[in-house]
Design a protein around this motif. Structure first.
Motif, PDB file in Angstrom:
ATOM      1  N   PRO A 131      -4.220  11.142   7.308  1.00  0.00           N
ATOM      2  CA  PRO A 131      -5.328  10.928   8.249  1.00  0.00           C
ATOM      3  C   PRO A 131      -6.192  12.161   8.474  1.00  0.00           C
ATOM      4  O   PRO A 131      -7.375  12.025   8.807  1.00  0.00           O
ATOM      5  N   LEU A 132      -5.635  13.367   8.300  1.00  0.00           N
ATOM      6  CA  LEU A 132      -6.448  14.572   8.466  1.00  0.00           C
ATOM      7  C   LEU A 132      -7.645  14.576   7.525  1.00  0.00           C
ATOM      8  O   LEU A 132      -8.720  15.094   7.857  1.00  0.00           O
ATOM      9  N   ARG A 133      -7.476  14.011   6.333  1.00  0.00           N
ATOM     10  CA  ARG A 133      -8.558  14.016   5.351  1.00  0.00           C
ATOM     11  C   ARG A 133      -9.759  13.203   5.836  1.00  0.00           C
ATOM     12  O   ARG A 133     -10.885  13.474   5.433  1.00  0.00           O
ATOM     13  N   VAL A 134      -9.521  12.219   6.695  1.00  0.00           N
ATOM     14  CA  VAL A 134     -10.637  11.416   7.208  1.00  0.00           C
ATOM     15  C   VAL A 134     -11.566  12.288   8.051  1.00  0.00           C
ATOM     16  O   VAL A 134     -12.784  12.085   8.079  1.00  0.00           O
ATOM     17  N   LEU A 135     -11.004  13.265   8.755  1.00  0.00           N
ATOM     18  CA  LEU A 135     -11.833  14.149   9.572  1.00  0.00           C
ATOM     19  C   LEU A 135     -12.814  14.963   8.739  1.00  0.00           C
ATOM     20  O   LEU A 135     -13.772  15.528   9.265  1.00  0.00           O
ATOM     21  N   ASP A 136     -12.564  15.027   7.417  1.00  0.00           N
ATOM     22  CA  ASP A 136     -13.433  15.794   6.521  1.00  0.00           C
ATOM     23  C   ASP A 136     -14.520  14.919   5.906  1.00  0.00           C
ATOM     24  O   ASP A 136     -15.290  15.383   5.075  1.00  0.00           O
ATOM     25  N   ASP A 137     -14.598  13.658   6.320  1.00  0.00           N
ATOM     26  CA  ASP A 137     -15.592  12.733   5.760  1.00  0.00           C
ATOM     27  C   ASP A 137     -16.997  13.207   6.123  1.00  0.00           C
ATOM     28  O   ASP A 137     -17.281  13.527   7.279  1.00  0.00           O
ATOM     29  N   TYR A 178     -14.674  36.169  14.179  1.00  0.00           N
ATOM     30  CA  TYR A 178     -14.350  34.814  13.768  1.00  0.00           C
ATOM     31  C   TYR A 178     -14.838  33.822  14.809  1.00  0.00           C
ATOM     32  O   TYR A 178     -15.127  34.179  15.950  1.00  0.00           O
ATOM     33  N   GLU A 179     -14.942  32.564  14.397  1.00  0.00           N
ATOM     34  CA  GLU A 179     -15.231  31.459  15.299  1.00  0.00           C
ATOM     35  C   GLU A 179     -14.121  30.426  15.129  1.00  0.00           C
ATOM     36  O   GLU A 179     -13.761  30.076  13.999  1.00  0.00           O
ATOM     37  N   VAL A 180     -13.556  29.951  16.232  1.00  0.00           N
ATOM     38  CA  VAL A 180     -12.552  28.892  16.143  1.00  0.00           C
ATOM     39  C   VAL A 180     -13.286  27.569  15.922  1.00  0.00           C
ATOM     40  O   VAL A 180     -14.148  27.175  16.700  1.00  0.00           O
ATOM     41  N   ASN A 181     -12.953  26.900  14.826  1.00  0.00           N
ATOM     42  CA  ASN A 181     -13.542  25.611  14.476  1.00  0.00           C
ATOM     43  C   ASN A 181     -12.427  24.565  14.459  1.00  0.00           C
ATOM     44  O   ASN A 181     -11.734  24.398  13.452  1.00  0.00           O
ATOM     45  N   PRO A 182     -12.218  23.850  15.551  1.00  0.00           N
ATOM     46  CA  PRO A 182     -11.081  22.923  15.644  1.00  0.00           C
ATOM     47  C   PRO A 182     -11.205  21.713  14.726  1.00  0.00           C
ATOM     48  O   PRO A 182     -10.225  20.996  14.526  1.00  0.00           O
ATOM     49  N   ARG A 183     -12.385  21.470  14.155  1.00  0.00           N
ATOM     50  CA  ARG A 183     -12.584  20.316  13.285  1.00  0.00           C
ATOM     51  C   ARG A 183     -12.476  20.663  11.803  1.00  0.00           C
ATOM     52  O   ARG A 183     -12.713  19.823  10.936  1.00  0.00           O
ATOM     53  N   MET A 184     -12.108  21.897  11.504  1.00  0.00           N
ATOM     54  CA  MET A 184     -12.002  22.286  10.106  1.00  0.00           C
ATOM     55  C   MET A 184     -10.843  21.563   9.428  1.00  0.00           C
ATOM     56  O   MET A 184      -9.737  21.495   9.963  1.00  0.00           O
ATOM     57  N   VAL A 185     -11.110  21.020   8.254  1.00  0.00           N
ATOM     58  CA  VAL A 185     -10.076  20.398   7.433  1.00  0.00           C
ATOM     59  C   VAL A 185     -10.272  20.900   6.012  1.00  0.00           C
ATOM     60  O   VAL A 185     -11.318  20.677   5.411  1.00  0.00           O
ATOM     61  N   ARG A 186      -9.309  21.599   5.483  1.00  0.00           N
ATOM     62  CA  ARG A 186      -9.386  22.067   4.109  1.00  0.00           C
ATOM     63  C   ARG A 186      -9.086  20.911   3.159  1.00  0.00           C
ATOM     64  O   ARG A 186      -8.428  19.944   3.527  1.00  0.00           O
ATOM     65  N   GLY A 187      -9.545  21.016   1.903  1.00  0.00           N
ATOM     66  CA  GLY A 187      -9.448  19.910   0.973  1.00  0.00           C
ATOM     67  C   GLY A 187      -8.112  19.731   0.293  1.00  0.00           C
ATOM     68  O   GLY A 187      -7.967  18.861  -0.560  1.00  0.00           O
ATOM     69  N   LEU A 188      -7.107  20.536   0.629  1.00  0.00           N
ATOM     70  CA  LEU A 188      -5.796  20.448  -0.013  1.00  0.00           C
ATOM     71  C   LEU A 188      -4.732  20.135   1.023  1.00  0.00           C
ATOM     72  O   LEU A 188      -4.795  20.604   2.165  1.00  0.00           O
ATOM     73  N   ASP A 189      -3.712  19.382   0.615  1.00  0.00           N
ATOM     74  CA  ASP A 189      -2.728  18.870   1.564  1.00  0.00           C
ATOM     75  C   ASP A 189      -1.719  19.903   2.050  1.00  0.00           C
ATOM     76  O   ASP A 189      -1.058  19.679   3.058  1.00  0.00           O
ATOM     77  N   THR A 200      -0.812  24.534   6.438  1.00  0.00           N
ATOM     78  CA  THR A 200      -0.193  24.453   7.759  1.00  0.00           C
ATOM     79  C   THR A 200      -0.633  25.679   8.555  1.00  0.00           C
ATOM     80  O   THR A 200      -1.087  26.665   7.996  1.00  0.00           O
ATOM     81  N   LYS A 201      -0.492  25.592   9.869  1.00  0.00           N
ATOM     82  CA  LYS A 201      -0.796  26.733  10.744  1.00  0.00           C
ATOM     83  C   LYS A 201      -2.170  27.329  10.428  1.00  0.00           C
ATOM     84  O   LYS A 201      -3.170  26.615  10.384  1.00  0.00           O
ATOM     85  N   THR A 202      -2.249  28.637  10.219  1.00  0.00           N
ATOM     86  CA  THR A 202      -3.530  29.325  10.046  1.00  0.00           C
ATOM     87  C   THR A 202      -4.309  28.748   8.863  1.00  0.00           C
ATOM     88  O   THR A 202      -3.816  28.691   7.738  1.00  0.00           O
ATOM     89  N   THR A 203      -5.534  28.329   9.134  1.00  0.00           N
ATOM     90  CA  THR A 203      -6.428  27.811   8.102  1.00  0.00           C
ATOM     91  C   THR A 203      -7.812  28.392   8.371  1.00  0.00           C
ATOM     92  O   THR A 203      -8.224  28.507   9.530  1.00  0.00           O
ATOM     93  N   PHE A 204      -8.526  28.786   7.305  1.00  0.00           N
ATOM     94  CA  PHE A 204      -9.797  29.493   7.526  1.00  0.00           C
ATOM     95  C   PHE A 204     -10.768  29.244   6.389  1.00  0.00           C
ATOM     96  O   PHE A 204     -10.384  28.857   5.281  1.00  0.00           O
ATOM     97  N   GLU A 205     -12.040  29.476   6.687  1.00  0.00           N
ATOM     98  CA  GLU A 205     -13.089  29.369   5.677  1.00  0.00           C
ATOM     99  C   GLU A 205     -14.194  30.357   6.004  1.00  0.00           C
ATOM    100  O   GLU A 205     -14.575  30.534   7.170  1.00  0.00           O
TER     101      GLU A 205
END
Length: 426
Positions: A207-213, A254-265, A268-273
């Motif tokens: 379901p996390l991948r849907v947030l990246d639509d 940095y800016e906290v972006n709570p809607r960020m979803v990376r393209g790989l499954d 976990t935890k820290t994720t950034f772009e």
């Protein structure tokens, strides 16, 4: 073939760029800036296979991802085995660490890699089917300070190139203690939306991948979707807070972006772009995150890891958007102009002496006239041009011309390397 038929010109495959001078110098400069920043932080080089067993990416990257389901170059080799041109680096690094027993030595295992990766997608500016990346991985230790180090290496690399218009977006995707509960909440929310069957299937698998639509009609329905950062376990929340504290201490904005979803499954935890607003909608220039559980999933120990992948082509576009030439300064330091065959014979070992001293040196080869030779010297971008003719040979000297000022001096041939090395180093 008849006399009227013409041979069809051969071209590179669609979406596979050539890197040729003079722009290839910028490509090399970007790649070297990132790898140099990694080396200064203690990351050793790893060279990965161009292709791997398809199962590595299906298991490691995730079958629900677009990378695995739509973008991989997969084929059967002559032995009937399914192999895939590598679409990303982390899974291959983890396989190599397990296979070579690096995970049983000193931890963390810190590795850096660079090279081409392959994804079948619509080619566009800076996004190719053969894409160039530099990546680092730090495996075996779950320490927020290590997360901050990985992010800081990328930040330092961009700044060393002169980039200023980029932003770091940061979030946490939680751990196995909080993700299952969040997954249930998100799936319950998505079940109430007006989604097509393909998207509903994606919501069922991940379901996390849907947030990246990216479709506006879907994004509008996701406005009130529950966010992972609001449902972190105490341990994940403390981990994320400590990462931010380390970044603050390092001076990495940095800016906290709570809607960020990376393209790989596997994240976990820290994720950034890292994003650059000068690139339009496709603004990403690099990113990564922590991937606890990936090594065990691939048959190794239960060790955590964190890393990033930076797009060399995307970084070059960001530099172009800011008007920065990463290869400014010319392709050589010293250029030789020899007038006549005897002078050319004497110039060859002089230039070899410059190369042994660590300077880049070239000369006007062939029977080029003096006017053409000096044009070539100008185009080379050399700091110094050496001019050697009959008179100089007779006196055992060479004319040294400083290109920035036009100043010329006769210098003994046997000391010209030391003399010019001092000039270039200033």
């Amino acid at each position: 073939m008849t006399g009227t038929q013409k041979k069809t010109a051969l071209k590179a495959p669609k979406g596979v760029p050539d890197y040729v001078p003079p722009t290839s110098a910028g490509f090399v400069a970007v790649r070297e800036a990132i790898t140099s920043a990694a080396r200064r932080a203690g990351y050793g080089h790893i060279e990965l296979p161009i292709f791997e067993d398809t199962a590595l990416f299906a298991r490691g990257v995730g079958e629900s991802t677009d990378v695995v389901s739509k973008e991989m170059y997969t084929f059967s080799d002559r032995g009937g085995r399914s192999v895939t041109l590598r679409p990303e680096g982390t899974a291959g690094v983890m396989r190599a660490v397990i296979e070579n027993g690096l995970d049983r030595g000193q931890l963390p295992v810190k590795l850096c890699y660079a090279g081409p990766f392959f994804r079948y997608e619509r080619p566009q500016a800076g996004r190719y089917r053969q894409l160039q990346q530099v990546g680092i991985e730090a495996i075996g230790i779950d320490d927020p300070a290590l997360d901050a180090e990985v992010i800081a290496v990328a930040d330092e690399a961009f700044r060393s190139l002169g980039l200023t218009g980029f932003r770091l977006e940061l979030t946490s995707l939680g751990d196995q203690t909080c993700r299952p509960g969040y997954r249930d909440r998100l799936q319950a929310f998505l079940a109430g939306l007006d989604l097509d069957e393909a998207t509903r299937e994606r919501a069922r698998i991940n379901p996390l991948r849907v947030l990246d639509d990216k479709r506006p009609e879907v994004r509008a329905q996701l406005a009130d979707a529950p966010l992972m950062v609001d449902h972190l376990s105490d341990q994940s929340a403390a981990h994320f807070a400590e990462v931010r504290s380390h970044l603050d201490a390092l001076g990495v904005a940095y800016e906290v972006n709570p809607r960020m979803v990376r393209g790989l499954d596997y994240y976990t935890k820290t994720t950034f772009e890292f994003v650059h607003d000068g690139l339009g909608a496709q603004s990403g220039i690099g990113g990564g995150g922590r991937y606890d559980g990936l090594m065990q999933q691939l048959g190794g120990q239960d060790l955590s890891g964190i890393g990033f992948g930076i797009g060399v082509d995307r970084t070059m576009l960001a530099l172009q958007a800011e008007g920065i030439d990463p290869a400014a300064g010319g392709r050589v330091d010293v250029y030789g102009v020899a007038l006549g065959a005897p002078a050319r014979a004497a110039m060859v070992p002089v230039l070899a002496g410059f190369r042994r001293a660590g300077l880049r040196a070239d000369m006007a080869y062939g029977d080029r006239g003096i006017k053409g030779a000096f044009k070539a010297a100008d185009r080379s971008g050399a700091a110094v041009t050496l001019v050697l003719g009959e008179n100089e040979l007779a006196s055992g000297t060479v004319v040294v011309k400083t290109m920035a000022t036009g100043e010329q001096n006769a210098v003994p041939l046997d000391s010209v390397v030391a003399h010019v090395t001092g000039l270039v180093a200033r």
